[in-house]
Design an enzyme around this catalytic site. Structure first.
Site, PDB file in Angstrom:
ATOM      1  N   GLY A  22      34.272 -33.709  27.498  1.00 39.34           N
ATOM      2  CA  GLY A  22      34.845 -33.243  26.526  1.00 39.34           C
ATOM      3  C   GLY A  22      36.349 -32.570  26.735  1.00 39.34           C
ATOM      4  O   GLY A  22      36.797 -33.163  27.650  1.00 39.34           O
ATOM      5  N   GLY A  28      44.615 -38.752  27.287  1.00 37.10           N
ATOM      6  CA  GLY A  28      44.243 -39.515  28.630  1.00 37.10           C
ATOM      7  C   GLY A  28      42.809 -40.254  28.100  1.00 37.10           C
ATOM      8  O   GLY A  28      42.598 -41.322  28.414  1.00 37.10           O
ATOM      9  N   HIS A  29      41.765 -39.325  27.639  1.00 36.95           N
ATOM     10  CA  HIS A  29      40.492 -39.952  27.326  1.00 36.95           C
ATOM     11  C   HIS A  29      40.659 -41.050  26.261  1.00 36.95           C
ATOM     12  O   HIS A  29      39.957 -42.132  26.399  1.00 36.95           O
ATOM     13  CB  HIS A  29      39.582 -38.877  26.763  1.00 36.95           C
ATOM     14  CG  HIS A  29      39.329 -37.586  27.848  1.00 36.95           C
ATOM     15  ND1 HIS A  29      39.469 -36.436  27.457  1.00 36.95           N
ATOM     16  CD2 HIS A  29      38.478 -37.526  28.881  1.00 36.95           C
ATOM     17  CE1 HIS A  29      39.220 -35.562  28.626  1.00 36.95           C
ATOM     18  NE2 HIS A  29      38.339 -36.285  29.454  1.00 36.95           N
ATOM     19  N   GLY A  53      39.632 -42.760  34.551  1.00 36.59           N
ATOM     20  CA  GLY A  53      41.048 -42.342  34.730  1.00 36.59           C
ATOM     21  C   GLY A  53      41.210 -42.434  36.470  1.00 36.59           C
ATOM     22  O   GLY A  53      40.895 -41.907  37.136  1.00 36.59           O
ATOM     23  N   LYS A  83      43.542 -40.732  37.486  1.00 32.19           N
ATOM     24  CA  LYS A  83      43.913 -39.439  38.032  1.00 32.19           C
ATOM     25  C   LYS A  83      42.788 -39.058  39.007  1.00 32.19           C
ATOM     26  O   LYS A  83      42.941 -38.425  39.891  1.00 32.19           O
ATOM     27  CB  LYS A  83      44.227 -38.333  36.895  1.00 32.19           C
ATOM     28  CG  LYS A  83      44.289 -37.152  37.232  1.00 32.19           C
ATOM     29  CD  LYS A  83      44.614 -36.022  36.252  1.00 32.19           C
ATOM     30  CE  LYS A  83      43.877 -35.500  35.650  1.00 32.19           C
ATOM     31  NZ  LYS A  83      42.852 -34.685  36.449  1.00 32.19           N
ATOM     32  N   ASP A  84      41.611 -39.201  38.787  1.00 28.97           N
ATOM     33  CA  ASP A  84      40.472 -38.725  39.445  1.00 28.97           C
ATOM     34  C   ASP A  84      40.130 -40.009  40.589  1.00 28.97           C
ATOM     35  O   ASP A  84      39.149 -40.578  40.483  1.00 28.97           O
ATOM     36  CB  ASP A  84      39.234 -38.578  38.785  1.00 28.97           C
ATOM     37  CG  ASP A  84      39.379 -37.537  37.680  1.00 28.97           C
ATOM     38  OD1 ASP A  84      39.555 -36.339  38.036  1.00 28.97           O
ATOM     39  OD2 ASP A  84      39.122 -37.813  36.449  1.00 28.97           O
TER      40      ASP A  84
HETATM   41  O1  PAF Z   1      35.772 -37.205  35.137  1.00 28.04           O
HETATM   42  C1  PAF Z   1      34.786 -36.768  34.322  1.00 28.04           C
HETATM   43  O2  PAF Z   1      35.201 -36.187  33.319  1.00 28.04           O
HETATM   44  C2  PAF Z   1      33.486 -36.491  34.922  1.00 28.04           C
HETATM   45  O3  PAF Z   1      33.448 -36.126  36.297  1.00 28.04           O
HETATM   46  C3  PAF Z   1      32.662 -37.359  34.486  1.00 28.04           C
HETATM   47  C4  PAF Z   1      32.835 -38.929  35.074  1.00 28.04           C
HETATM   48  C5  PAF Z   1      32.469 -37.452  33.056  1.00 28.04           C
HETATM   49  C6  PAF Z   1      31.105 -37.229  35.150  1.00 28.04           C
HETATM   50  O4  PAF Z   1      30.535 -35.977  34.568  1.00 28.04           O
END
Ligand code: PAF
Length: 287
Positions: free
Chosen positions: A34, A39-40, A150, A152-153
């Site tokens: 959420g 980005g999302h 993303g 970024k992670d």
């Molecule tokens: O990147 C995120 O927002 C979270 O780590 C994910 C992949 C939704 C898992 O809870």
């Protein structure tokens, strides 16, 4: 957009949607916690472009937060999130309660050993076990063809690619570019914690990466030297405290002594109480 809160209903809805969309239909999943930002929405857009149906999830996963981390204060903006995801073209939104995902007495976890202890995993013990467990569950519930994350992670991406590959899960992991504000700040739900002054300090992360890219462009390849450029840049910001700056192989997350194209340069820093991350993949040699 249909909003679903139970595992059983989500499973059924995904199957029904596929059946209605035809034999060749494909389903995208965008897992989120959420606090939806651009980005999302870029992940949703990629899913829309590549697949016939798009599912998203909103679940602030307690398992990936350490005892002293920000689970309780993590931004929860469900109504706004729904509006954004709906306008972006999400068909099905899965938004379970904690109890639905982790019923009393649940004892099964997914652990990607080794990778889970590197980069953010070193600073946040147990974090990637929580991520791998919840993503494995979401993939099993939704059964998407493609799941979007993303860049970024970057460490999360490495963990999830190993998870999917090693467990032979029938899903492709798609990785979308980092979405940045015009001044370079990488978009993150945690940017909401920053005061205006801290937001200015937070620009040190992207500046540190830029200083590394500039050094690479000048011909520097030694990882230790490159890390030093980034640390120096981070230290210039009075409110920033470096957590790590690493030059690694993006698949194994193990350090490399010298960079070449494809290497991952990742960093994390605290700005006040907020831990931010950013990274770059060294582009092909431009000389
Ligand atoms: O990147 C995120 O927002 C979270 O780590 C994910 C992949 C939704 C898992 O809870």
């Amino acid at each position: 957009m249909r909003v679903i809160t139970t595992v059983q209903e989500m499973r059924t809805a995904c199957k029904q949607a596929r059946r209605a969309a035809g034999e060749d239909s494909t389903l995208a999943l965008i897992p989120t916690m959420g606090a939806i930002h651009q980005g999302h929405l870029s992940l949703v857009e990629a899913g829309r472009t590549e697949c016939s149906l798009v599912a998203a999830s909103i679940f602030v996963n307690p398992l990936q937060f350490g005892p002293t981390e920000d689970f309780a204060r993590y931004p929860r903006t469900f109504d706004e999130d729904c509006k954004k995801l709906d306008s972006a073209g999400v068909d099905l939104l899965f938004a379970p309660e904690v109890q639905e995902m982790y019923p009393e007495g649940a004892t099964t976890f997914v652990e990607v050993a080794g990778l889970s202890e590197r980069l953010d995993g070193a600073s946040r013990p147990g974090h990637f076990r929580g991520v791998a467990t919840v993503v494995a569950k979401l993939l099993n519930i939704v059964a998407p063809d493609v799941a979007y994350f993303g860049q970024k992670d970057a460490a999360q991406v490495a963990v999830l690619q190993a998870l999917v590959g090693e467990l032979n899960l029938p899903v492709r992991i798609a990785v979308c570019p980092i979405f940045r504000e015009s001044d370079g700040l990488a978009l993150s739900s945690r940017n909401r914690y920053l005061t205006p002054d801290q937001r200015t300090q937070a620009l040190a992360l992207s500046r540190a990466l830029r200083s590394i890219q500039d050094a690479i462009d000048r011909g520097e390849t030694n990882s230790a030297a490159l890390r030093a450029f980034a640390v120096a840049e981070l230290e210039k910001a009075p409110g920033a405290r470096t957590d790590y700056v690493e030059v690694v192989n993006p698949r194994t997350l193990l350090p490399v002594d010298s960079v070449r194209s494809g290497a991952l340069i990742a960093l994390a820093a605290w700005i006040g109480d907020t831990r931010l991350i950013d990274n770059l993949i060294v582009p092909p040699d431009r000389s």
